[in-house]
Design a protein around this motif. Structure first.
Motif, PDB file in Angstrom:
ATOM      1  N   MET A   1      94.618  14.485 -15.168  1.00  0.00           N
ATOM      2  CA  MET A   1      93.654  15.313 -14.453  1.00  0.00           C
ATOM      3  C   MET A   1      94.085  16.772 -14.506  1.00  0.00           C
ATOM      4  O   MET A   1      95.260  17.097 -14.333  1.00  0.00           O
ATOM      5  CB  MET A   1      93.539  14.857 -12.996  1.00  0.00           C
ATOM      6  N   ARG A   2      93.125  17.648 -14.750  1.00  0.00           N
ATOM      7  CA  ARG A   2      93.368  19.095 -14.746  1.00  0.00           C
ATOM      8  C   ARG A   2      92.689  19.706 -13.533  1.00  0.00           C
ATOM      9  O   ARG A   2      91.506  19.466 -13.286  1.00  0.00           O
ATOM     10  CB  ARG A   2      92.812  19.712 -16.026  1.00  0.00           C
ATOM     11  N   THR A   3      93.410  20.483 -12.759  1.00  0.00           N
ATOM     12  CA  THR A   3      92.818  21.202 -11.645  1.00  0.00           C
ATOM     13  C   THR A   3      93.223  22.666 -11.716  1.00  0.00           C
ATOM     14  O   THR A   3      94.346  22.993 -12.092  1.00  0.00           O
ATOM     15  CB  THR A   3      93.269  20.629 -10.283  1.00  0.00           C
ATOM     16  N   GLU A   4      92.278  23.540 -11.384  1.00  0.00           N
ATOM     17  CA  GLU A   4      92.533  24.971 -11.284  1.00  0.00           C
ATOM     18  C   GLU A   4      91.895  25.485 -10.011  1.00  0.00           C
ATOM     19  O   GLU A   4      90.788  25.084  -9.659  1.00  0.00           O
ATOM     20  CB  GLU A   4      91.929  25.727 -12.471  1.00  0.00           C
ATOM     21  N   LEU A   5      92.586  26.383  -9.331  1.00  0.00           N
ATOM     22  CA  LEU A   5      92.062  26.969  -8.104  1.00  0.00           C
ATOM     23  C   LEU A   5      92.392  28.453  -8.106  1.00  0.00           C
ATOM     24  O   LEU A   5      93.562  28.822  -8.200  1.00  0.00           O
ATOM     25  CB  LEU A   5      92.659  26.279  -6.880  1.00  0.00           C
ATOM     26  N   VAL A   6      91.364  29.277  -8.017  1.00  0.00           N
ATOM     27  CA  VAL A   6      91.541  30.725  -7.942  1.00  0.00           C
ATOM     28  C   VAL A   6      90.685  31.240  -6.806  1.00  0.00           C
ATOM     29  O   VAL A   6      89.497  30.895  -6.699  1.00  0.00           O
ATOM     30  CB  VAL A   6      91.132  31.422  -9.261  1.00  0.00           C
ATOM     31  N   GLY A  21      90.599  24.269  -1.318  1.00  0.00           N
ATOM     32  CA  GLY A  21      91.659  23.278  -1.334  1.00  0.00           C
ATOM     33  C   GLY A  21      91.310  22.105  -2.223  1.00  0.00           C
ATOM     34  O   GLY A  21      90.129  21.754  -2.385  1.00  0.00           O
ATOM     35  N   VAL A  22      92.324  21.516  -2.814  1.00  0.00           N
ATOM     36  CA  VAL A  22      92.195  20.278  -3.583  1.00  0.00           C
ATOM     37  C   VAL A  22      93.241  19.320  -3.044  1.00  0.00           C
ATOM     38  O   VAL A  22      94.414  19.695  -2.898  1.00  0.00           O
ATOM     39  CB  VAL A  22      92.414  20.500  -5.089  1.00  0.00           C
ATOM     40  N   ALA A  23      92.834  18.107  -2.727  1.00  0.00           N
ATOM     41  CA  ALA A  23      93.758  17.116  -2.192  1.00  0.00           C
ATOM     42  C   ALA A  23      93.707  15.852  -3.042  1.00  0.00           C
ATOM     43  O   ALA A  23      92.625  15.354  -3.361  1.00  0.00           O
ATOM     44  CB  ALA A  23      93.414  16.784  -0.743  1.00  0.00           C
ATOM     45  N   LEU A  24      94.878  15.364  -3.405  1.00  0.00           N
ATOM     46  CA  LEU A  24      95.000  14.111  -4.151  1.00  0.00           C
ATOM     47  C   LEU A  24      95.794  13.144  -3.285  1.00  0.00           C
ATOM     48  O   LEU A  24      97.000  13.309  -3.093  1.00  0.00           O
ATOM     49  CB  LEU A  24      95.720  14.356  -5.484  1.00  0.00           C
ATOM     50  N   PRO A  25      95.135  12.144  -2.704  1.00  0.00           N
ATOM     51  CA  PRO A  25      95.816  11.248  -1.773  1.00  0.00           C
ATOM     52  C   PRO A  25      97.030  10.566  -2.385  1.00  0.00           C
ATOM     53  O   PRO A  25      97.127  10.395  -3.606  1.00  0.00           O
ATOM     54  CB  PRO A  25      94.729  10.221  -1.422  1.00  0.00           C
ATOM     55  N   ALA A  26      97.945  10.171  -1.520  1.00  0.00           N
ATOM     56  CA  ALA A  26      99.209   9.578  -1.969  1.00  0.00           C
ATOM     57  C   ALA A  26      98.996   8.295  -2.759  1.00  0.00           C
ATOM     58  O   ALA A  26      99.850   7.907  -3.555  1.00  0.00           O
ATOM     59  CB  ALA A  26     100.113   9.305  -0.763  1.00  0.00           C
ATOM     60  N   ALA A 193      83.697  16.371 -15.151  1.00  0.00           N
ATOM     61  CA  ALA A 193      84.378  17.511 -14.541  1.00  0.00           C
ATOM     62  C   ALA A 193      83.473  18.132 -13.481  1.00  0.00           C
ATOM     63  O   ALA A 193      82.252  17.941 -13.472  1.00  0.00           O
ATOM     64  CB  ALA A 193      84.743  18.556 -15.596  1.00  0.00           C
ATOM     65  N   LEU A 194      84.112  18.908 -12.560  1.00  0.00           N
ATOM     66  CA  LEU A 194      83.419  19.583 -11.471  1.00  0.00           C
ATOM     67  C   LEU A 194      83.884  21.031 -11.400  1.00  0.00           C
ATOM     68  O   LEU A 194      85.034  21.343 -11.729  1.00  0.00           O
ATOM     69  CB  LEU A 194      83.751  18.929 -10.126  1.00  0.00           C
ATOM     70  N   ALA A 195      83.005  21.898 -10.930  1.00  0.00           N
ATOM     71  CA  ALA A 195      83.398  23.266 -10.614  1.00  0.00           C
ATOM     72  C   ALA A 195      82.671  23.683  -9.350  1.00  0.00           C
ATOM     73  O   ALA A 195      81.449  23.551  -9.262  1.00  0.00           O
ATOM     74  CB  ALA A 195      83.071  24.224 -11.753  1.00  0.00           C
ATOM     75  N   PHE A 259      88.134  24.245 -10.279  1.00  0.00           N
ATOM     76  CA  PHE A 259      87.741  23.461 -11.450  1.00  0.00           C
ATOM     77  C   PHE A 259      88.562  22.178 -11.478  1.00  0.00           C
ATOM     78  O   PHE A 259      89.785  22.210 -11.347  1.00  0.00           O
ATOM     79  CB  PHE A 259      87.974  24.257 -12.722  1.00  0.00           C
ATOM     80  N   VAL A 260      87.879  21.044 -11.633  1.00  0.00           N
ATOM     81  CA  VAL A 260      88.551  19.737 -11.682  1.00  0.00           C
ATOM     82  C   VAL A 260      88.009  18.980 -12.886  1.00  0.00           C
ATOM     83  O   VAL A 260      86.796  18.779 -12.996  1.00  0.00           O
ATOM     84  CB  VAL A 260      88.316  18.918 -10.402  1.00  0.00           C
TER      85      VAL A 260
END
Length: 262
Positions: A1-6, A21-26, A193-195, A259-260
């Motif tokens: 998975m690719r994530t970008e946050l600006v 915010g982006v959260a990826l559960p445990a 993908a999402l933005a 961007f995810v």
């Protein structure tokens, strides 16, 4: 998975009123993104002791935690609970009935192995790319469709259309506004993908006409989220004298892109 946050402030001398915010559960299964655009109030009273960044941090933090902690709750219920939690944090010190009590636009997306849920409230945007490259914008366009005459003054906006039937809605202190959001659920296999973008970044499409939503998504994918924000900044700097013509209230706005890619 690719994530970008600006996320960049429109003015370095002022706090950024956006939240991202982006959260990826445990568990390693699924995830969530949250993007808020705090509404900058006009000069004058707001009925609140707190700043817009205080509010967006509280609401954004609550949304991020609740979307992860309660995967079985639908996103409107999550937003309703987050608004209520935030309101309770300052209801004894502030007048939450004031039309300019701190508020924000909202984008939330939550994905699992089976589905992608989304929620959009007010004028931020969620772009969804399918495996064949088709990009679909999910928008709450009520504000954009209002007659310009209703947006003539801040007083008119507050009296007639802000968080009112026939107008537009933002997340402020009323949890029932969650029921006004644009929502949906997509099969997970239909999303590549999402933005998520605040309106400081959607200017690339909506104000400067650099391309359509598909072009915007392609730019973010190829050049990166930061490059999209920087491109908007360049366009703003080069066109500062045309603010009124373009309908921009300020030269630069806080701009956020998440961007995810799965």
């Amino acid at each position: 998975m690719r994530t970008e946050l600006v996320s960049e402030p429109g003015d370095p001398a002022r706090p950024n009123e956006d939240f991202a915010g982006v959260a990826l559960p445990a568990s390693g299964l699924g995830g969530t993104l949250v993007v808020l655009d705090g509404v900058t109030p006009p000069k004058g009273a707001t009925g609140c002791l707190h700043s817009v960044p205080w509010f967006t941090s509280r609401l954004g933090g609550a949304l991020t935690e609740l979307t992860v902690s309660y995967p079985d709750l639908a996103l409107p219920e999550i937003l309703s609970r987050a608004i209520l939690r935030t309101a309770e944090a300052h209801e004894t010190t502030c007048d939450l009935s004031h039309p300019r009590t701190p508020q924000a636009t909202v984008v939330v997306a939550r994905w699992s192995a089976e589905s992608v849920e989304y929620l959009v409230l007010s004028d931020s945007a969620l772009l969804v790319e399918s495996p064949d490259g088709t990009v679909t914008p999910h928008l709450d366009d009520r504000l954009a469709l209002l007659p310009r005459a209703l947006l003539a003054t801040d007083a008119l906006i507050d009296a007639e259309i802000r968080n009112k039937e026939g107008g537009f809605f933002t997340a402020a202190a009323d949890p029932t506004v969650a029921g006004r959001a644009v929502t949906g659920v997509l099969p997970r296999e239909e999303v590549r993908a999402l933005a998520a973008l605040t309106d400081g970044a959607t200017r690339w499409v909506e104000k400067f006409g650099q391309g359509d939503w598909t072009d915007c998504f392609a730019f973010a994918r190829k050049e990166g989220a930061g490059a999209l924000v920087e491109r908007v900044r360049g366009l703003e700097r080069g066109d500062a004298e045309a603010r009124e013509f373009l309908g921009r209230s300020k030269t630069h706005d806080d701009a956020t892109v998440v961007f995810v890619e799965f």
